[in-house]
Design a protein around this motif. Structure first.
Motif, PDB file in Angstrom:
ATOM      1  N   LEU A 185     -20.370  11.067  12.266  1.00 32.27           N
ATOM      2  CA  LEU A 185     -19.832  12.107  13.132  1.00 32.27           C
ATOM      3  C   LEU A 185     -19.693  11.637  14.584  1.00 32.27           C
ATOM      4  O   LEU A 185     -18.711  11.968  15.254  1.00 32.27           O
ATOM      5  CB  LEU A 185     -20.740  13.343  13.057  1.00 32.27           C
ATOM      6  CG  LEU A 185     -20.239  14.618  13.697  1.00 32.27           C
ATOM      7  CD1 LEU A 185     -18.952  15.076  13.028  1.00 32.27           C
ATOM      8  CD2 LEU A 185     -21.294  15.705  13.592  1.00 32.27           C
ATOM      9  N   ALA A 186     -20.669  10.849  15.062  1.00 29.91           N
ATOM     10  CA  ALA A 186     -20.636  10.406  16.461  1.00 29.91           C
ATOM     11  C   ALA A 186     -19.394   9.564  16.790  1.00 29.91           C
ATOM     12  O   ALA A 186     -18.715   9.843  17.785  1.00 29.91           O
ATOM     13  CB  ALA A 186     -21.913   9.646  16.799  1.00 29.91           C
ATOM     14  N   PRO A 187     -19.022   8.547  15.987  1.00 24.83           N
ATOM     15  CA  PRO A 187     -17.800   7.804  16.312  1.00 24.83           C
ATOM     16  C   PRO A 187     -16.535   8.663  16.211  1.00 24.83           C
ATOM     17  O   PRO A 187     -15.588   8.475  16.982  1.00 24.83           O
ATOM     18  CB  PRO A 187     -17.762   6.671  15.281  1.00 24.83           C
ATOM     19  CG  PRO A 187     -19.120   6.566  14.743  1.00 24.83           C
ATOM     20  CD  PRO A 187     -19.745   7.905  14.881  1.00 24.83           C
ATOM     21  N   THR A 188     -16.541   9.621  15.267  1.00 23.61           N
ATOM     22  CA  THR A 188     -15.376  10.511  15.134  1.00 23.61           C
ATOM     23  C   THR A 188     -15.204  11.354  16.389  1.00 23.61           C
ATOM     24  O   THR A 188     -14.088  11.495  16.916  1.00 23.61           O
ATOM     25  CB  THR A 188     -15.555  11.421  13.899  1.00 23.61           C
ATOM     26  OG1 THR A 188     -15.803  10.608  12.756  1.00 23.61           O
ATOM     27  CG2 THR A 188     -14.324  12.268  13.664  1.00 23.61           C
ATOM     28  N   ILE A 189     -16.318  11.920  16.886  1.00 23.01           N
ATOM     29  CA  ILE A 189     -16.254  12.726  18.116  1.00 23.01           C
ATOM     30  C   ILE A 189     -15.824  11.860  19.286  1.00 23.01           C
ATOM     31  O   ILE A 189     -14.997  12.274  20.114  1.00 23.01           O
ATOM     32  CB  ILE A 189     -17.618  13.391  18.381  1.00 23.01           C
ATOM     33  CG1 ILE A 189     -17.908  14.441  17.311  1.00 23.01           C
ATOM     34  CG2 ILE A 189     -17.663  14.028  19.764  1.00 23.01           C
ATOM     35  CD1 ILE A 189     -19.309  15.011  17.370  1.00 23.01           C
ATOM     36  N   ARG A 190     -16.367  10.646  19.372  1.00 23.70           N
ATOM     37  CA  ARG A 190     -15.997   9.737  20.469  1.00 23.70           C
ATOM     38  C   ARG A 190     -14.499   9.431  20.437  1.00 23.70           C
ATOM     39  O   ARG A 190     -13.839   9.401  21.465  1.00 23.70           O
ATOM     40  CB  ARG A 190     -16.775   8.424  20.367  1.00 23.70           C
ATOM     41  CG  ARG A 190     -18.116   8.459  21.007  1.00 23.70           C
ATOM     42  CD  ARG A 190     -18.712   7.052  21.014  1.00 23.70           C
ATOM     43  NE  ARG A 190     -19.949   7.059  21.726  1.00 23.70           N
ATOM     44  CZ  ARG A 190     -20.071   6.951  23.028  1.00 23.70           C
ATOM     45  NH1 ARG A 190     -19.002   6.831  23.783  1.00 23.70           N
ATOM     46  NH2 ARG A 190     -21.245   6.963  23.605  1.00 23.70           N
ATOM     47  N   PHE A 191     -13.986   9.183  19.234  1.00 25.65           N
ATOM     48  CA  PHE A 191     -12.566   8.854  19.104  1.00 25.65           C
ATOM     49  C   PHE A 191     -11.691  10.037  19.519  1.00 25.65           C
ATOM     50  O   PHE A 191     -10.721   9.871  20.273  1.00 25.65           O
ATOM     51  CB  PHE A 191     -12.269   8.436  17.664  1.00 25.65           C
ATOM     52  CG  PHE A 191     -10.829   8.128  17.424  1.00 25.65           C
ATOM     53  CD1 PHE A 191     -10.253   6.983  17.955  1.00 25.65           C
ATOM     54  CD2 PHE A 191     -10.029   8.992  16.690  1.00 25.65           C
ATOM     55  CE1 PHE A 191      -8.914   6.701  17.744  1.00 25.65           C
ATOM     56  CE2 PHE A 191      -8.694   8.723  16.480  1.00 25.65           C
ATOM     57  CZ  PHE A 191      -8.130   7.574  17.009  1.00 25.65           C
ATOM     58  N   LEU A 238      -9.134  10.368  22.887  1.00 30.15           N
ATOM     59  CA  LEU A 238      -7.715  10.732  22.850  1.00 30.15           C
ATOM     60  C   LEU A 238      -7.408  11.892  23.783  1.00 30.15           C
ATOM     61  O   LEU A 238      -6.364  11.921  24.432  1.00 30.15           O
ATOM     62  CB  LEU A 238      -7.309  11.110  21.416  1.00 30.15           C
ATOM     63  CG  LEU A 238      -7.305   9.986  20.384  1.00 30.15           C
ATOM     64  CD1 LEU A 238      -6.954  10.550  19.018  1.00 30.15           C
ATOM     65  CD2 LEU A 238      -6.335   8.891  20.774  1.00 30.15           C
ATOM     66  N   ILE A 239      -8.325  12.863  23.840  1.00 33.63           N
ATOM     67  CA  ILE A 239      -8.094  14.069  24.648  1.00 33.63           C
ATOM     68  C   ILE A 239      -8.354  13.803  26.128  1.00 33.63           C
ATOM     69  O   ILE A 239      -7.580  14.194  26.990  1.00 33.63           O
ATOM     70  CB  ILE A 239      -8.982  15.227  24.144  1.00 33.63           C
ATOM     71  CG1 ILE A 239      -8.609  15.578  22.702  1.00 33.63           C
ATOM     72  CG2 ILE A 239      -8.864  16.448  25.036  1.00 33.63           C
ATOM     73  CD1 ILE A 239      -9.580  16.510  22.024  1.00 33.63           C
TER      74      ILE A 239
END
Length: 201
Positions: free
Chosen positions: A30-36, A40-41
């Protein structure tokens, strides 16, 4: 009764180990997904800086090592026919096991917190070694008190504590005063108004 307690510990350990494995997978995916998504945002970088990345590697390796250690000591050993042979250590216990859980939870908090809020969250990871040092010091303090009693020994109680009043009462008894007289005298020395009114009468 001991058998029921062993079954309870074995069931709790199996549940804790299952949840721990699931938590390790969820947090580290979950942490790398949130970082990615946040990179982008917003204008935040996807890869953390050197120190937070190093702390992430160290603490994640430590939590994986702790998880494997929990599996080794906490898994019940079963016989060939499925009967339970030996119950593992209680993973809800105190001491080093509790510190292991603290390390895992702090790693999860810092990993997800740094992904959401920023890399500064990794400064909270310093609480783990600080707490470990405090527990170690409180464990060895009695030993240090034997060698350096003036520094690490027990502190003398103050006079206003009940223990101090009892000591004063014991000293007064040696002088020939009763306990009641010693307590009245101690209150009078403190400036209790009720005692002063009784004396005026």
């Amino acid at each position: 009764m001991a058998n029921a307690s062993s079954k309870r510990i074995a069931t709790a350990n199996e549940t804790a180990l299952r949840n721990l494995q699931l938590g390790l997978l969820i947090v580290n995916l979950l942490a790398p997904t949130i970082r990615f998504l946040l990179s982008l945002i917003t204008s935040r970088r996807f890869f953390p800086r050197t120190l937070p990345l190093l702390l992430y590697i160290i603490f994640t390796a430590g939590s994986i090592f702790t998880w494997r250690w929990f599996v080794t000591i906490g898994s019940p050993k079963r016989g060939a026919n499925g009967a339970q042979v030996r119950v593992g250590e209680d993973l809800g216990g105190k001491g080093v096991v509790e510190l292991g859980w603290d390390l895992i939870y702090m790693t999860w908090i810092c990993t997800l917190g740094s992904a959401i809020l920023g890399d500064w969250v990794w400064w909270f990871s310093l609480l783990v070694p600080a707490f470990g040092a405090y527990k170690l010091f409180s464990t060895i303090r009695p030993i240090l008190g034997m060698f350096l009693p003036g520094i690490f020994g027990p502190k003398a109680p103050k006079d206003d504590t009940p223990q101090g009043q009892n000591v004063a009462a014991g000293a007064a008894e040696e002088k020939g005063e009763s306990r009641k007289q010693a307590k009245l005298r101690a209150r009078m020395e403190k400036g209790d108004k009720r005692i002063q009114q009784v004396q005026r009468r």
